[in-house]
Enzyme design. Sequence first.
Site, short mmCIF file in Angstrom:
data_model
loop_
_atom_site.label_atom_id
_atom_site.label_comp_id
_atom_site.label_asym_id
_atom_site.label_seq_id
_atom_site.Cartn_x
_atom_site.Cartn_y
_atom_site.Cartn_z
N THR A 1 0.88 -1.16 0.00
CA THR A 1 0.00 0.00 0.00
C THR A 1 0.92 1.21 0.00
O THR A 1 2.11 1.10 0.29
CB THR A 1 -0.86 0.07 1.28
OG1 THR A 1 0.00 0.11 2.41
CG2 THR A 1 -1.79 -1.13 1.39
N ARG B 1 -3.89 7.09 -0.24
CA ARG B 1 -4.48 5.76 -0.17
C ARG B 1 -4.33 5.09 -1.54
O ARG B 1 -4.87 5.58 -2.54
CB ARG B 1 -5.95 5.94 0.19
CG ARG B 1 -6.74 4.73 0.54
CD ARG B 1 -7.94 5.14 1.38
NE ARG B 1 -7.45 5.55 2.68
CZ ARG B 1 -7.05 4.69 3.64
NH1 ARG B 1 -7.13 3.39 3.45
NH2 ARG B 1 -6.59 5.14 4.78
#
Length: 486
Positions: free
Chosen positions: A278, A287
């Site tokens: 991530t 994100r």
Amino acid sequence: MAAEFTGPPPRTTESTAFAGALDVIRRVEPRVADAIAAEITDQRASLKLIASENYASPAVLLAMGNWLSDKYAEGTIGRRFYAGCRNVDTVEALAAEHARELFGADHAYVQPHSGIDANLVAFWAVLAQKVEAPALARAGARHVNDLTEADWSALRRELGDQRMLGMSLDAGGHLTHGFRPNISGKMFEQRSYGTDPATGLLDYDAVRAAAREFRPLILMAGYSAYPRKVNFRIMREIADEVGATLMVDMAHFAGLVAGKVFTGDFDPVPHANIVTTTTHKSLRGPRGGMVLCDEALAEHVDRGCPMVLGGPLPNVMAAKAVALAEARQPDFRTYAQRIVDNAAALAEGLTRRGAALVTGGTDNHLVLIDVTGYGLTGRQAEEALLDSGIVTNRNAVPRDPNGAWYTSGVRVGTPALTTRGLGTAEMDETADLIHTVLTAAEPGTTAAGAPSKAKYTLEPKIAESVAGRAADLLAGHPLYPQVDLG
Ligand SMILES: *Cc1c(COP(=O)(O)O)cnc(C)c1O
């Protein structure tokens, strides 16, 4: 004598930018503007110990909110299915270049929208390389569309009949590593390795034995709740021995790799065939997700969109480029080192006060507290802490007697508070706050008088006093000091 200064303080560029954006939004739907403004107020007021969260910089946040969002850009840099992608090419190429340089990777693919998506891209890249490409070669076909119905049908069955070996959930593995509720568990026959019951540490001999017996296509390493380093050189040896691809999901600890805290055997990039991550956890970006891989897998990874991903989010790729540029600055190494120093101080402070920690401590950014010694479930502990202004999440411990919902653990991590500027002294105070709450909280009973795994009691006086001390800790370290919306 100089005139007394009575006007408002000068506004920072960041204050002007965010306040202006909120004004623009407020004219259309004021409730959204209010929720956005309330979020920074909430974040400023909470002692955030969620190990997977962080605070992205104003530059990262602002890179996401603009007209790059309006472009469709399926395909790869310079090879799009849509016209007019000049500026998207620029930001995607910058993000990929920063990622390659930062991590020393052969290839970087920065389109995945999230960690799950990055894993899906990686799974299908490995399946394409190791199952589909050989089947095409056997059939003398260049493209799947050239296969006969019978060959295609056989290939589809073969793609669906592969194996993955990954870390068990209760040892700290992730749902996307082959567990049934996630699509990875529906795609792969999965087996998992755990940790040594005596030490809580990863047992490489057990991984090797499981790999020899199970012979997985993919050996998966990486975790979201294991508080120790993993030796990826040994994991690669095991993968090579059984002909498996070593995939490492560094979603949680990418910031520690970027900041050169995890080097040598503990840096996954030189050892793994493919690495996913991530970008919003310890890496402190927007994100999103990302895949790094060797040259052999690059062409397959680049087919992620449109194979498993929708059109890339160019605004988020721009923010990834900004965040990765930040992570290449020398002070990111200081930041990464402080994350682990803070986690060690937190672990030490908890242990000194009598808390039991899974594996007895930490050498990364997180600490897993086994709360059974306090007579609580993870759920009770998490909520009692939240009542006291401390935000954590409950988490299973190895061989958890309370299962994955109530659990027996609380996971705490330091990336966010470290971004905020808290140091080791504040971590000792944080350990005291956690221990105070967990000692004072008592398990509750159900309406029928039976022991409850969810209900608990905590004297409001104690919750209030801890919340006050937590607020004092935060007051010295303002969050987004450059942003004043007032
Ligand atoms: C957080 C995490 C993911 C999922 O990331 P999302 O962006 O929420 O999809 C995948 N793998 C691991 C190991 C994680 O910790």
